[in-house]
Design a protein around this motif. Structure first.
Motif, mmCIF file in Angstrom:
data_model
loop_
_atom_site.group_PDB
_atom_site.id
_atom_site.type_symbol
_atom_site.label_atom_id
_atom_site.label_comp_id
_atom_site.label_asym_id
_atom_site.label_seq_id
_atom_site.Cartn_x
_atom_site.Cartn_y
_atom_site.Cartn_z
ATOM 1 N N LEU A 131 0.818 -1.214 0.000
ATOM 2 C CA LEU A 131 0.000 0.000 0.000
ATOM 3 C C LEU A 131 0.851 1.263 0.000
ATOM 4 C CD1 LEU A 131 -3.064 1.047 0.537
ATOM 5 C CD2 LEU A 131 -2.264 1.275 2.893
ATOM 6 N N LEU A 132 1.890 1.280 0.839
ATOM 7 C CA LEU A 132 2.670 2.502 1.019
ATOM 8 C C LEU A 132 3.776 2.658 -0.019
ATOM 9 C CD1 LEU A 132 2.856 2.443 4.929
ATOM 10 C CD2 LEU A 132 1.429 3.926 3.487
ATOM 11 N N VAL A 189 6.941 9.046 4.160
ATOM 12 C CA VAL A 189 7.083 9.445 2.758
ATOM 13 C C VAL A 189 5.711 9.714 2.140
ATOM 14 C CG1 VAL A 189 7.767 8.659 0.460
ATOM 15 C CG2 VAL A 189 9.283 8.268 2.407
ATOM 16 N N VAL A 190 4.768 8.796 2.331
ATOM 17 C CA VAL A 190 3.430 8.964 1.756
ATOM 18 C C VAL A 190 2.732 10.177 2.359
ATOM 19 C CG1 VAL A 190 1.137 7.894 1.570
ATOM 20 C CG2 VAL A 190 3.190 6.534 1.150
ATOM 21 N N ASP A 191 2.958 10.422 3.625
ATOM 22 C CA ASP A 191 2.348 11.575 4.286
ATOM 23 C C ASP A 191 2.736 12.884 3.613
ATOM 24 O OD1 ASP A 191 0.830 12.689 6.606
ATOM 25 O OD2 ASP A 191 2.790 13.573 7.075
ATOM 26 N N GLN A 192 3.942 12.939 3.050
ATOM 27 C CA GLN A 192 4.435 14.164 2.419
ATOM 28 C C GLN A 192 4.092 14.238 0.929
ATOM 29 O OE1 GLN A 192 5.876 16.718 4.148
ATOM 30 N NE2 GLN A 192 5.283 15.466 5.910
ATOM 31 N N MET A 193 3.469 13.205 0.396
ATOM 32 C CA MET A 193 3.154 13.180 -1.028
ATOM 33 C C MET A 193 1.997 14.098 -1.364
ATOM 34 S SD MET A 193 3.397 9.105 -1.912
ATOM 35 C CE MET A 193 2.460 9.419 -3.413
ATOM 36 N N GLU A 194 1.984 14.558 -2.614
ATOM 37 C CA GLU A 194 0.850 15.300 -3.139
ATOM 38 C C GLU A 194 -0.175 14.307 -3.686
ATOM 39 O OE1 GLU A 194 0.479 18.527 -2.931
ATOM 40 O OE2 GLU A 194 2.459 18.899 -2.054
ATOM 41 N N LEU A 224 1.210 12.294 11.998
ATOM 42 C CA LEU A 224 1.076 12.504 10.564
ATOM 43 C C LEU A 224 -0.367 12.847 10.211
ATOM 44 C CD1 LEU A 224 3.176 9.399 9.377
ATOM 45 C CD2 LEU A 224 3.976 11.731 9.832
ATOM 46 N N SER A 225 -0.592 13.122 8.938
ATOM 47 C CA SER A 225 -1.936 13.504 8.495
ATOM 48 C C SER A 225 -2.652 12.374 7.765
ATOM 49 C CB SER A 225 -1.848 14.721 7.561
ATOM 50 O OG SER A 225 -1.077 14.410 6.404
ATOM 51 N N LEU A 226 -2.094 11.163 7.796
ATOM 52 C CA LEU A 226 -2.716 10.039 7.114
ATOM 53 C C LEU A 226 -4.083 9.727 7.715
ATOM 54 C CD1 LEU A 226 0.363 7.638 6.804
ATOM 55 C CD2 LEU A 226 -0.632 9.080 5.010
#
Length: 256
Positions: A131-132, A189-194, A224-226
């Motif tokens: 997933l990530l 890493v995914v948390d910082q993705m657009e 995080l914002s996930l």
């Protein structure tokens, strides 16, 4: 539902292998009444299991049928869902070959919005790893009693400990922190993705020997914002717990 044992040759593994597939017993139709391909859950097994265990030990078939969901359960041996240093290329098999072959054989959707991944224990690690690493492929994923902090496991070539031997065979003593095998690193890493990010579901029993792995992951995601739903309730590392939670996961999935 229709439940099938699908035996096929894998070019990646250079061997015949098997997956269990569940298909709904009614067509998937859009608002205009036209048939669509099925939304699909890739459901991953644990360390001591195989492709058949989810259907043998839980009521996943019934839960999936209620939502018109197809389920694909591949067999990956003791690979920890990786291209093994001393073994087969199970990461490539899982993430590239299995979806391609499953969609060739069965009417499964390839739309991100229709694809989900989940697993237990070793499979919980595999689900979040997939997933990530490839968030563009999935709308949501779940880890039940996952081996989430594998990156900090002390790899040893210890023949007396089957778990240590398997981890060593999979990764060859490689340092995993900060790599594609590190679930904690991937979450950041995914948390910082657009763009669109997948939803996550995390569950582990408080009496489970892997509870600390899951607690540490929750502590990270709290920063995080996930979009993650977490349940830490009473339970051990056993099938009655996973049966209860795979039902919750399937109800939680954002099936359109």
């Amino acid at each position: 539902m229709a439940r099938m044992t699908c035996e096929f040759f894998s070019d990646v593994l250079t061997k015949h292998t098997t997956m269990t597939v569940i298909l709904p017993d009614r067509p998937n139709k859009d608002k205009a009444g036209l048939e669509k391909r099925f939304p699909t859950l890739y459901l991953l097994h644990g360390f001591s299991d195989d492709h058949s265990m989810w259907t043998r030990q839980t009521s996943v078939e019934r839960y999936a049928n209620e939502r018109g969901l197809a389920v694909v359960m591949p067999d990956v041996d003791h690979s920890f869902y990786t291209d093994m240093r001393y073994g087969k290329k199970y990461w490539t098999f899982l993430t590239e070959e299995v979806p391609r072959i499953a969609r060739y054989f069965f009417p499964l959707s390839d739309r991100r919005e229709d694809n989900f991944v989940a697993g237990l224990s070793m499979g919980g690690y595999g689900a979040f790893k997939w997933l990530l690493n490839k968030p563009e492929q999935f709308a949501a994923g779940a880890a039940l009693s996952g081996v989430l902090d594998l990156a900090n496991h002390n790899q040893e070539d210890n023949a007396e400990n089957p778990m240590d031997q398997v981890v060593f065979n999979a990764f060859g003593g490689e340092k995993l922190v900060g790599t594609m095998h590190d679930i904690f690193h991937l979450a950041k890493v995914v948390d910082q993705m657009e763009g669109k990010k997948p939803k996550l579901y995390l569950a582990c029993g408080k009496e489970d020997f892997l509870f600390d792995h899951n607690l540490r992951f929750k502590q990270l995601t709290d920063q995080l914002s996930l979009d993650i739903e977490t349940t830490f309730d009473s339970g051990e590392h056993e099938w009655s717990y996973w049966d209860r939670h795979i039902e919750r996961v399937i109800k939680w999935l954002p099936i359109q």
